[in-house]
Design an enzyme around this catalytic site. Structure first.
Site, PDB file in Angstrom:
ATOM      1  N   GLY A  90       0.823  -1.200   0.000  1.00  0.00           N
ATOM      2  CA  GLY A  90       0.000   0.000   0.000  1.00  0.00           C
ATOM      3  C   GLY A  90       0.864   1.261   0.000  1.00  0.00           C
ATOM      4  O   GLY A  90       1.138   1.812  -1.045  1.00  0.00           O
ATOM      5  N   SER A 186       4.929  -5.626  -3.750  1.00  0.00           N
ATOM      6  CA  SER A 186       4.750  -4.189  -3.891  1.00  0.00           C
ATOM      7  C   SER A 186       5.361  -3.434  -2.711  1.00  0.00           C
ATOM      8  O   SER A 186       6.559  -3.580  -2.456  1.00  0.00           O
ATOM      9  CB  SER A 186       3.268  -3.870  -4.083  1.00  0.00           C
ATOM     10  OG  SER A 186       3.125  -2.584  -4.637  1.00  0.00           O
ATOM     11  N   TYR A 187       4.578  -2.631  -1.966  1.00  0.00           N
ATOM     12  CA  TYR A 187       5.169  -1.898  -0.840  1.00  0.00           C
ATOM     13  C   TYR A 187       5.641  -2.839   0.268  1.00  0.00           C
ATOM     14  O   TYR A 187       6.431  -2.447   1.124  1.00  0.00           O
ATOM     15  CB  TYR A 187       4.194  -0.865  -0.270  1.00  0.00           C
ATOM     16  CG  TYR A 187       4.898   0.145   0.619  1.00  0.00           C
ATOM     17  CD1 TYR A 187       5.560   1.240   0.070  1.00  0.00           C
ATOM     18  CD2 TYR A 187       4.939  -0.016   2.003  1.00  0.00           C
ATOM     19  CE1 TYR A 187       6.239   2.142   0.875  1.00  0.00           C
ATOM     20  CE2 TYR A 187       5.602   0.878   2.816  1.00  0.00           C
ATOM     21  CZ  TYR A 187       6.259   1.961   2.240  1.00  0.00           C
ATOM     22  OH  TYR A 187       6.934   2.850   3.043  1.00  0.00           O
ATOM     23  N   ASP A 385       4.101  -5.800 -15.616  1.00  0.00           N
ATOM     24  CA  ASP A 385       3.763  -4.761 -14.648  1.00  0.00           C
ATOM     25  C   ASP A 385       4.543  -3.496 -14.983  1.00  0.00           C
ATOM     26  O   ASP A 385       5.770  -3.529 -15.092  1.00  0.00           O
ATOM     27  CB  ASP A 385       4.125  -5.246 -13.239  1.00  0.00           C
ATOM     28  CG  ASP A 385       3.960  -4.171 -12.181  1.00  0.00           C
ATOM     29  OD1 ASP A 385       3.121  -3.264 -12.363  1.00  0.00           O
ATOM     30  OD2 ASP A 385       4.667  -4.249 -11.148  1.00  0.00           O
ATOM     31  N   HIS A 437       1.399  -7.146 -11.848  1.00  0.00           N
ATOM     32  CA  HIS A 437       1.873  -6.738 -10.525  1.00  0.00           C
ATOM     33  C   HIS A 437       1.584  -7.799  -9.467  1.00  0.00           C
ATOM     34  O   HIS A 437       2.384  -8.020  -8.574  1.00  0.00           O
ATOM     35  CB  HIS A 437       1.193  -5.423 -10.159  1.00  0.00           C
ATOM     36  CG  HIS A 437       1.790  -4.719  -8.992  1.00  0.00           C
ATOM     37  ND1 HIS A 437       3.062  -4.186  -9.009  1.00  0.00           N
ATOM     38  CD2 HIS A 437       1.289  -4.438  -7.763  1.00  0.00           C
ATOM     39  CE1 HIS A 437       3.315  -3.600  -7.838  1.00  0.00           C
ATOM     40  NE2 HIS A 437       2.256  -3.749  -7.077  1.00  0.00           N
TER      41      HIS A 437
END
Length: 469
Positions: A90, A186-187, A385, A437
């Site tokens: 996020g 991701s984060y 991605d 992603h």
């Protein structure tokens, strides 16, 4: 996670681990384990052979912070299988919404938002899987102080996640000392190595070895701001998403400093690049975008988390989770007390995201520290991605200046190239062909092959061994 990435730079800080006391109380002893058992879920028309549990673990007394988890035992012989923690990013996105309900979990949600079906490629076929909504304010995780929700950041997240693990192992003592791995995307490219570092430093300061950390793996991971945005420009140009002139001007006008202190010239070029991309899903550039809601490609908007891409592609799967987990019957089955349930459950929290306090420009220093500890460290990347593309990850790995132990080669699944891989001294890189992603959602079979290889510590399959996957 709802928006596009490029402004992935934030306030710089030096990450350090702050030790906190272990807050044990009676609710954390094994009797609570049975109270956390989930019997059956609304919309579940089938039986399962594995046990699963959900509930809250208190990580701070005052203000009271409790993190929500959902744990699935392996489908067969759970006592012999490792334990894997999955984290979404996020910052502010739910590991239940994405990791469990869309990617690697056993229960996925149909388009009606009410009916469950079994994921045939669930990772609990090979491991016991623990999903954690972190930090507070994400999913069902909460604080009794609204001000506390405005103080989240990387340091606090790692500290609370470590506290969660220490108390979770007290609640589930049969998993103490079990081979333990951390995974995410991701984060979570920040969360995962930061938590691994916190565990290693905790072990250095105490005799408690209940967390038997063996390694970690991250996918399409935010890693280093400079390399991440440099890789995005190159990926967009090389895949034909932007013009030659825009690519040149992005590199000329959007240097590293422009992303920290906004430059009007750089901002203009990012807007031009956004327009050139058109209405595509940047998280999976070759698949349809979700037309039921707005999709923004604006490069000026930060995203560090996951979105939706699928092999049987439904680009709107995020909406299915929102319907399901807002059901009071579902919340009751998952042991969410109405007094602490959010008024509206969301896949990602804008409050958490917009009030994030600290985020280092790079976590490569953590990699350099942990590689020397002998942990198994893998990085994987879906190659369609455009948010945190394969080029970004390769630039970051190159910056570590590791020697190659096994050269670049294709790996295979069912006789077809599944992607490419290279092994370095202390790190393995794997790309997944045709994945966006969220690799396990877009290429679930290949993702299952990936986790099998990672947990066994063996290279990705060659052509002659593809049948083993």
């Amino acid at each position: 996670m709802k928006t596009w990435v490029l402004l992935i730079l934030h306030v710089s800080f030096f990450f350090f681990f702050q030790k906190g006391s272990c807050l044990l109380n009676s609710s954390d002893y094994p009797n609570q384990q049975e109270l956390d058992r989930v019997v059956k879920l609304p919309g579940q028309s089938f039986n399962v052979s594995f046990a699963h549990y959900s509930g809250f673990v208190k990580v701070n007394e005052e203000p009271k912070r409790e993190l929500f988890y959902w744990f699935f035992e392996a489908t067969e012989d759970p006592s012999t299988k490792p334990l894997v923690l999955w984290l979404n990013g996020g910052p502010g996105c739910s590991s239940i919404a994405y990791g469990e309900a869309e990617e690697i979990g056993p229960f996925h949600i149909k388009a009606d938002g009410k009916t469950l079906y079994l994921n045939p490629y669930s990772w609990n076929q090979v491991a016991n899987i623990l999903f954690l909504d972190s930090p507070i304010g994400v999913g069902f995780s909460y604080s009794n102080s609204s001000e506390d929700l405005l103080e989240n950041g990387d340091i606090k997240t790692a500290k609370d996640s470590l506290e969660f693990l220490l108390k979770w192992f007290t609640r589930f003592p049969q998993y103490k000392g079990r081979d333990f791995y951390i995974t995410g995307e991701s984060y979570a490219g920040h969360y995962v190595p930061q938590l691994a570092q916190a565990i290693v430093r905790y072990h250095q300061s105490t005799s408690d070895k209940s967390i038997n950390l063996k390694g970690y793996m991250v996918g399409n991971a935010l890693t280093d701001d400079y390399n991440d945005h440099l890789g995005v420009f190159q990926f967009m140009w090389s895949t034909g998403l932007i013009s030659d002139q825009t690519y040149k001007l992005l590199n000329d006008l959007c240097d590293n400093e422009s992303f920290i202190h906004s430059s009007s010239q750089c901002d203009k070029m990012l807007d031009i690049a956004s327009d050139e991309l058109g209405n595509i899903d940047p998280y999976s550039i070759f698949t349809p975008s979700c037309t039921s809601g707005s999709l923004s490609n604006k490069l000026l908007k930060r995203i560090h988390s996951t979105r939706r891409v699928g092999e049987n592609y439904d680009p709107c799967t995020e909406a299915h989770s929102a319907v399901y987990f807002n059901s009071r019957e579902v919340q009751k089955a998952l042991h969410v007390d109405p007094s602490v349930a959010p008024s509206k459950w969301e896949t990602c929290s804008d409050i958490v995201n917009t009030h994030w306090k600290d985020s280092p420009r790079s976590v490569l220093d953590i990699y350099q520290e942990l590689i020397h500890t002998g942990l198994r460290i893998w990085m994987f990347s879906g190659d369609t991605d455009a948010v945190i593309p394969v080029t970004s990850t390769r630039y970051s790995i190159d910056a570590l200046k590791l020697s190659t132990t096994s050269p670049w080669r294709a790996w295979y699944h069912n006789g077809q190239v599944g992607g490419w891989t290279q092994q370095y001294a202390g790190l393995t890189f794997v790309s997944i062909r045709g994945a966006g992603h969220e690799v396990p959602l877009h290429r679930p079979q290949l993702a299952l092959t990936l986790i099998k290889a990672f947990l066994s510590g063996t290279p990705m399959p060659t052509l002659s061994k593809h049948s083993d996957s």
